[in-house]
Design an enzyme around this catalytic site. Structure first.
Site: not given
Ligand code: GLA
Length: 460
Positions: A225, A265, A286
């Protein structure tokens, strides 16, 4: 640490942070002992913020904002020793390379992830109980195989740099062995930045070492991430290399590990996700457990179908089904949209306590078969008529999945037109959610508000 120095072109400097390393000051102005400058963390959705540093009582008073932090600190002049101690160690990126397909993720990955329901409050015991209930509820046998620990497992690094779990995860090897003993696979999470999104230790500067640790612990899946990496990898080329670096590191372990890219994305990731070893890549920011969020993503932000197929999938984020924020019809739309788009199906609910309605939404074999169809074609919208949308997904046996969506707040009749299904006459119609054959001559369905009807259509 803040560094500020004059040159013939004016003043320039950096602010060094744990999250983003050295951030260059922009638009520095110096007036009467006050430096004003702009700082940004690389997030394209956040405007740069105004900072100031003023001389006060022999020290410096620094104020400004970064990410969700407000900084208001009185700082002292540092020594060369301080500068050395606080210096951010810059880690090199690899030379560009293209990874070959490794045969994993022939169909969209399915499983469970801790984030949507538990956020960072996740622990060993909950993960084990989730594994138990994936088995006892039948979800494992319906195809949900991965049990993924998202953010929140990390502790600090040992002296040799090895990442350690925090106290909520006393023994990672024992945990992976337990999950494997249930006929399941298990996933873990990290970031190419120094910190993960929830502020835990990321893999920056330790990429190869972390990949080896994850493999040695027995993990089968990694979600990587971007998080604080957006402040360090500021160009699309750098982001791609940061993902490639972990892709290569995972390959080098020799363990088959599904690699999930999460950089929301950006930078047309679907066009290069496979090249860096990715098997799925997020297409959006998210999801939230609300119809408006799910619909905005599911209808409009699921990436280009041309990029999806066996070995690499557009990922519109994890499921919210069963978390309570949507109606049953809305969750049916959620599942239908994800299945139509060959999206990874990662449960985001607490599978230890599921209502019969949640179980039937998640375990419908016909819906899962459309998502997992071996042809691996992502479906697309064929027609829109106000709040009605008709989507089509070609399937391996020559039939098609057709979904009728009602995005409106009143029930409405949606008609199937000849152009929606192609020229050939329909020979059979299956109502997938009801698992029942329908009259092949039927052309109209009443679709509930925010609801969906899913058909499997054969033509001759
Ligand atoms: C980001 C990701 C989420 C999750 C959080 C964890 O926001 O997009 O899916 O993994 O981090 O902190």
């Amino acid at each position: 640490m803040m560094r500020l120095s004059p040159s013939s072109e004016g003043w320039s400097g950096t602010v060094t942070t744990d999250w983003y390393g050295d951030i260059p000051m922009r638009a520095v102005e110096m007036k009467q002992g006050v430096a004003s400058f702009l700082i940004d963390n690389g997030n394209p959705r956040l405007p740069p913020r105004q900072w100031s540093a003023r001389l006060e009582n022999g020290g410096l008073h620094v104020t400004g904002d970064i990410w969700e932090r407000h900084v208001d600190e009185r700082v002292r002049r540092g020594t060369q020793a301080d500068e050395k101690r606080l210096a951010f160690p810059v880690a090199p990126l690899p030379a560009p390379a293209t990874l070959k397909p490794d045969g994993l993720a022939a169909t969209p990955p399915m499983g469970w992830s801790s984030w949507n329901r538990f956020a960072a409050a996740i622990d060993d015991r909950t993960v084990r109980e989730i594994a138990d209930h994936l088995v006892s509820s039948g979800l494992r046998d319906a195809g949900y195989r991965f049990v993924n620990i998202d953010d929140g497992w990390q502790g600090s690094r040992s002296a040799d740099g090895t990442i350690r779990p925090n106290a909520r995860f006393p023994d990672m090897k024992a945990l992976t062995a337990y999950v494997h003993s249930k006929g399941l696979k298990i996933g873990i999470y990290s970031s190419p930045g120094p910190k993960t999104c929830a502020g835990f230790t990321g893999s920056y500067g330790h990429v190869e070492q972390d990949a080896r640790t994850f493999a040695e612990w027995g993990f089968d899946y990694l979600k990587y991430d971007l998080c604080s990496g957006e402040g360090i990898f500021r160009t699309a080329a750098q982001v791609k290399l940061a993902y490639q670096q972990m892709g290569q590191a995972l390959r080098a372990t020799g363990r088959p590990i599904v690699y999930s890219l999460c950089q929301y994305g950006r930078d047309r990731v679907g066009t290069w996700g496979r090249d860096v070893g990715g098997h799925l890549w997020r297409t959006t920011s998210d999801i939230e457990d609300k119809y408006a969020s799910m619909a905005a993503i599911g209808f409009d932000r699921n990436g280009d179908p041309a990029n999806a197929g066996p070995g690499g999938w557009n990922d519109p984020d994890m499921l919210e089904v069963g978390n309570g924020g949507m109606s049953e019809d809305e969750y049916r739309t959620h599942m239908t949209l994800w299945a139509m788009q060959a999206a990874p199906l990662m449960l985001g609910n607490d599978v230890r306590t599921m209502s019969p309605s949640t179980i039937s939404l998640l375990e419908n074999r016909g819906v899962i078969a459309i998502d997992q169809d071996p042809l691996g074609k992502q479906g697309h919208r064929v027609r829109k008529d106000g709040d009605a949308e008709i989507w089509m997904k070609p399937l391996a046996d020559g039939s098609s999945a057709i979904a009728l969506f009602n995005r409106g707040t009143e029930p409405r009749d949606i008609r199937l037109l000849p152009e929606d299904t192609g020229a050939a006459p329909i020979s059979s119609l299956q109502e997938v959610w009801a698992n029942a054959p329908d009259n092949p001559n039927r052309r109209s369905w009443t679709v509930p508000a925010h609801g969906a009807v899913l058909l499997r259509v054969s033509a001759r």
